[in-house]
Design a protein around this motif. Structure first.
Motif, short mmCIF file in Angstrom:
data_model
loop_
_atom_site.label_atom_id
_atom_site.label_comp_id
_atom_site.label_asym_id
_atom_site.label_seq_id
_atom_site.Cartn_x
_atom_site.Cartn_y
_atom_site.Cartn_z
N GLU A 210 0.83 -1.20 0.00
CA GLU A 210 0.00 0.00 0.00
C GLU A 210 0.87 1.26 0.00
OE1 GLU A 210 0.51 -1.98 2.52
OE2 GLU A 210 0.65 -0.84 4.38
N ARG A 211 2.15 1.12 0.35
CA ARG A 211 3.04 2.27 0.31
C ARG A 211 3.88 2.31 -0.95
NH1 ARG A 211 6.00 4.00 5.86
NH2 ARG A 211 4.11 4.61 6.97
N GLY A 212 3.73 1.27 -1.76
CA GLY A 212 4.52 1.23 -2.98
C GLY A 212 5.94 0.73 -2.77
N ASN A 213 6.24 0.19 -1.58
CA ASN A 213 7.57 -0.42 -1.37
C ASN A 213 7.71 -1.68 -2.20
OD1 ASN A 213 7.10 -0.03 2.15
ND2 ASN A 213 8.18 1.34 0.79
N LEU A 214 6.57 -2.23 -2.56
CA LEU A 214 6.53 -3.50 -3.27
C LEU A 214 5.47 -3.33 -4.35
CD1 LEU A 214 7.42 -6.54 -3.05
CD2 LEU A 214 5.37 -6.90 -1.71
N ARG A 215 5.90 -3.47 -5.61
CA ARG A 215 4.95 -3.25 -6.71
C ARG A 215 5.14 -4.35 -7.74
NH1 ARG A 215 7.62 2.01 -6.26
NH2 ARG A 215 8.61 1.83 -8.28
N ALA A 216 4.07 -4.72 -8.37
CA ALA A 216 4.18 -5.82 -9.33
C ALA A 216 3.63 -5.42 -10.69
CB ALA A 216 3.42 -7.03 -8.80
N ASP A 217 4.39 -5.75 -11.74
CA ASP A 217 3.87 -5.70 -13.10
C ASP A 217 3.54 -7.14 -13.46
OD1 ASP A 217 4.60 -3.06 -13.04
OD2 ASP A 217 6.38 -3.31 -14.29
N VAL A 218 2.32 -7.32 -13.95
CA VAL A 218 1.81 -8.68 -14.13
C VAL A 218 1.62 -8.98 -15.62
CG1 VAL A 218 -0.07 -10.24 -13.52
CG2 VAL A 218 0.59 -8.42 -11.94
N ASN A 219 2.46 -9.86 -16.16
CA ASN A 219 2.33 -10.27 -17.56
C ASN A 219 1.47 -11.52 -17.65
OD1 ASN A 219 4.68 -8.70 -19.24
ND2 ASN A 219 5.30 -9.09 -17.13
N VAL A 220 0.55 -11.51 -18.61
CA VAL A 220 -0.31 -12.68 -18.80
C VAL A 220 -0.44 -12.96 -20.29
CG1 VAL A 220 -2.64 -13.64 -18.48
CG2 VAL A 220 -1.70 -12.09 -16.76
N THR A 234 0.16 -9.38 -22.28
CA THR A 234 -0.06 -8.00 -21.85
C THR A 234 0.65 -7.83 -20.52
OG1 THR A 234 -2.07 -8.56 -20.65
CG2 THR A 234 -2.33 -7.84 -22.95
N GLU A 235 0.94 -6.60 -20.19
CA GLU A 235 1.68 -6.32 -18.95
C GLU A 235 0.89 -5.30 -18.14
OE1 GLU A 235 5.61 -4.82 -19.78
OE2 GLU A 235 5.96 -4.22 -17.70
N THR A 236 0.21 -5.76 -17.10
CA THR A 236 -0.57 -4.86 -16.26
C THR A 236 0.37 -4.25 -15.22
OG1 THR A 236 -2.52 -6.21 -16.65
CG2 THR A 236 -2.64 -4.66 -14.82
N LYS A 237 0.47 -2.92 -15.26
CA LYS A 237 1.52 -2.22 -14.51
C LYS A 237 1.12 -1.91 -13.07
CE LYS A 237 4.77 -0.71 -16.59
NZ LYS A 237 6.06 -1.43 -16.84
N ASN A 238 2.13 -1.95 -12.20
CA ASN A 238 2.00 -1.39 -10.86
C ASN A 238 0.76 -1.79 -10.08
OD1 ASN A 238 4.39 0.01 -10.67
ND2 ASN A 238 3.57 1.74 -11.86
N VAL A 239 0.51 -3.05 -10.01
CA VAL A 239 -0.63 -3.51 -9.21
C VAL A 239 -0.18 -3.47 -7.75
CG1 VAL A 239 -2.34 -5.31 -8.91
CG2 VAL A 239 -1.25 -5.00 -11.12
N ASN A 240 -1.00 -2.89 -6.87
CA ASN A 240 -0.46 -2.66 -5.53
C ASN A 240 -1.22 -3.32 -4.39
OD1 ASN A 240 -2.66 -1.10 -5.53
ND2 ASN A 240 -1.67 0.78 -4.86
N SER A 241 -1.81 -4.49 -4.67
CA SER A 241 -2.32 -5.30 -3.56
C SER A 241 -2.35 -6.75 -4.03
CB SER A 241 -3.73 -4.86 -3.14
OG SER A 241 -4.67 -5.28 -4.11
N PHE A 242 -2.35 -7.67 -3.06
CA PHE A 242 -2.37 -9.10 -3.43
C PHE A 242 -3.69 -9.45 -4.11
CE2 PHE A 242 0.51 -8.98 0.32
CZ PHE A 242 1.67 -9.15 -0.40
N GLN A 269 0.62 -4.98 -25.09
CA GLN A 269 0.54 -3.62 -24.57
C GLN A 269 0.67 -3.63 -23.04
OE1 GLN A 269 -4.35 -3.85 -24.41
NE2 GLN A 269 -3.42 -2.32 -25.72
N THR A 270 0.90 -2.46 -22.48
CA THR A 270 0.80 -2.34 -21.03
C THR A 270 -0.67 -2.07 -20.73
OG1 THR A 270 1.08 0.05 -20.95
CG2 THR A 270 3.09 -1.29 -20.87
N THR A 280 -8.92 -4.28 -16.17
CA THR A 280 -7.72 -3.63 -16.68
C THR A 280 -8.13 -2.86 -17.94
OG1 THR A 280 -7.07 -5.40 -18.19
CG2 THR A 280 -6.33 -5.60 -15.91
N SER A 281 -7.37 -1.80 -18.24
CA SER A 281 -7.66 -1.06 -19.46
C SER A 281 -6.35 -0.78 -20.20
CB SER A 281 -8.38 0.23 -19.13
OG SER A 281 -7.57 1.02 -18.30
N ALA A 282 -6.47 -0.55 -21.51
CA ALA A 282 -5.28 -0.44 -22.36
C ALA A 282 -4.40 0.72 -21.96
CB ALA A 282 -5.72 -0.30 -23.81
N GLY A 283 -3.08 0.49 -21.96
CA GLY A 283 -2.11 1.56 -21.76
C GLY A 283 -1.40 1.83 -23.07
N ARG A 284 -0.07 1.71 -23.05
CA ARG A 284 0.65 1.96 -24.31
C ARG A 284 1.04 0.65 -24.96
NH1 ARG A 284 6.61 1.86 -23.10
NH2 ARG A 284 6.70 1.44 -20.87
#
Ligand code: ADP
Ligand code: MG
Length: 496
Positions: A210-220, A234-242, A269-270, A280-284
């Motif tokens: 929740e503080r962003g000390n730990l962030r995950a980009d999730v490729n599927v 696709t790569e979903t960026k900066n997901v910040n909770s389990f 895309q991200t 999730t929604s399209a990024g770049r």
């Protein structure tokens, strides 16, 4: 809203493959390349020095502690440590990266080729292979003002805070994770949880999502079958909770399955994750070979990690979470299921401390997983935030074991402790809660109850011992629950 295939059908028809890129912010005192303080929050743009924002002429120096911690983390992830690795400049434009390049590691990462064993909910162990863990610096933070969702689109202006700029980061990249099937969402979330536990055990990061000390980009990605080549990801960026990780994977599986079933192709895309609805929604759009024009950073020399140093670091590693969990489970004699519940409830450390303070493992579990878990749920706090210490829980249980109070009274004592009335013994004294085994008041209550219930007394006379239970209610009521049940029984029998 996009068309989604039902999840159960999607995982029947396609084989999901995952890739996780996890960033762990190191909790060193100072930043990666200068002496500015590495602290969370603070007034914007106060924790900075020239090198953290790349002012002309400012030269970076390497934070040795950060390198040592990267090695610690690498070793804990069963990686090989590179004897020589380098920093490189990764070029791209982001307003929160004043240098217009990020110092990272390109071809040779400090750690590579590792694995983590992840324990799933049913106790199964799933091994996730790690390709690399490299050192880099974090960027600052943009705040977009005026747009509906806080994103840059539609914003009127943006603010930049460089406090986070150049905070040391370790990026941990998995190899494609295959074979998770329908459990891909769970595997993804539990893997990141395992990384969090490891980082905390090593003391290298608070690792708070929740503080962003730990962030995950999730490729599927999805493929037709386990022997087909990998699909487009696709790569979903900066997901910040389990929960978010789990939902993002689930959503992408359903979304991509529908596209493929309709004969379409997934766009590489991200994507952005929306915590509100788990979509999730399209990024770049992003190709595999993005040209960041990595060049060796001419301001920074190579990192040397001699085998001697690496062995020294290895020898200093604490017991890792999975090993500790196994050891404690055996010491405490819990079943797999009991232990998993304890871990999921965040009660393992608390129970360990309660046992250290003298309680048995069974009693410690009874309190933390029972009454105290209930209190935590009711007041919506974490167990460790409750106003009672493991030592007090142990003292409370000791009072029960000594026969000073019974289980029911113990709950009232606990209430007093949590209300700040003092330790268990003090609350018992102050509230006058000690069990009544003094015969005077007991005899009075026993005789009154027998007089009021002649039919019950008859039954007991007739040999129906279970009927004694019917007298207990009124006796307990008369003594405010403080009667010593064993003594009451004796007194009744004496009178019959
Ligand atoms: P990028 O620069 O795009 O972030 P990385 O190599 O750093 O690429 O990370 C990509 C992640 O996705 C890695 O964990 C990798 O194992 C994983 N990955 C690669 N190809 C696929 C695929 N087809 N499907 C799912 N995951 C993939
Ligand atoms: Mg990457």
């Amino acid at each position: 809203m996009e068309k989604l295939m039902k999840y159960s059908e999607a995982v029947k028809r396609f084989d999901p493959v995952l890739g996780l890129e996890v960033h762990v912010e190191l909790g060193t005192n100072t930043k990666m390349f200068d002496q500015s303080p590495n602290t969370f929050g603070g007034d914007p743009n106060t924790n900075i020095m020239p090198a953290s924002i790349g002012l002309p002429g400012a030269l970076p120096t390497i934070n040795k502690t950060a390198i040592e911690w990267a090695i610690r983390l690498g070793l804990a992830l069963n990686c090989e440590i590179s004897e020589v690795s380098r920093f490189a400049r990764k070029h791209y434009f982001y307003p929160d990266l004043a240098k217009a390049y990020q110092i990272s590691q390109a071809d040779v990462a400090i750690a590579h080729n590792g694995w983590v064993d992840v324990e799933l909910d049913d106790g199964e162990i799933f091994r996730v292979e790690i390709e690399r863990a490299h050192v880099e610096e974090d960027a600052g933070k943009n705040t977009h003002i005026g747009s509906e969702d806080g994103r840059i689109h539609g914003a009127q202006y943006s603010l930049v805070d460089f406090n986070r700029s150049s905070v040391p980061l370790i990026e941990i990249v998995t190899r494609p994770i295959k074979g998770a099937g329908a459990r891909a969402p769970e595997v993804a979330a539990k893997y990141v949880q395992a990384l969090r536990d490891i980082a905390r055990a090593l003391g290298v990061s608070e690792a708070r999502m929740e503080r962003g000390n730990l962030r995950a980009d999730v490729n599927v990605s999805l493929r037709e079958s386990p022997d087909a080549p990998l699909g487009i990801r696709t790569e979903t960026k900066n997901v910040n909770s389990f929960r978010g990780i789990e939902k993002a994977v689930r959503f992408e599986i359903s979304r991509q399955a529908q596209i493929l079933a309709d004969g379409g192709t997934v766009v590489q895309q991200t994507r952005h994750f929306r915590a509100e609805d788990g979509t999730t929604s399209a990024g770049r759009e992003k190709s595999d070979a993005e040209d960041y024009r990595y060049i060796p950073d001419p301001d920074l020399g190579p990192i040397h990690a001699s085998p001697e140093w690496v062995e020294e670091v290895r020898a200093s590693l604490p017991e890792l979470p999975a090993v500790r969990r196994r050891r404690l489970r055996e010491e405490w004699g819990y079943s797999d299921l009991e232990m998993r519940d304890v871990v999921n409830a965040g009660a393992m450390d608390l129970i360990e401390q309660t046992v250290a303070a003298g309680a048995t493992a069974a009693a410690a579990r009874k309190w933390w997983m029972g009454e105290l878990s209930r209190q935590a749920r009711e007041t919506e706090v974490e167990l460790e935030e409750l106003a009672v210490t493991p030592a007090q829980v142990a003292q409370l249980q000791a009072l029960v074991d000594e026969g000073k109070i019974n289980d029911k009274i113990a709950r009232q004592v606990l209430e007093g402790v949590m209300a700040g009335e003092g330790g268990p013994a003090e609350v018992v004294d102050a509230r006058g809660l000690a069990v009544v085994s003094d015969d005077g008041p007991l005899i009075e209550a026993v005789e009154a109850a027998m007089a009021d219930n002649p039919d019950v007394v008859e039954k007991i006379r007739g040999g129906k011992m279970a009927a004694i239970g019917a007298l207990m209610g009124p006796i307990m009521k008369a003594t405010r629950g403080q009667a010593d049940a064993k003594r009451v029984r004796e007194l009744i029998l004496e009178r019959i």
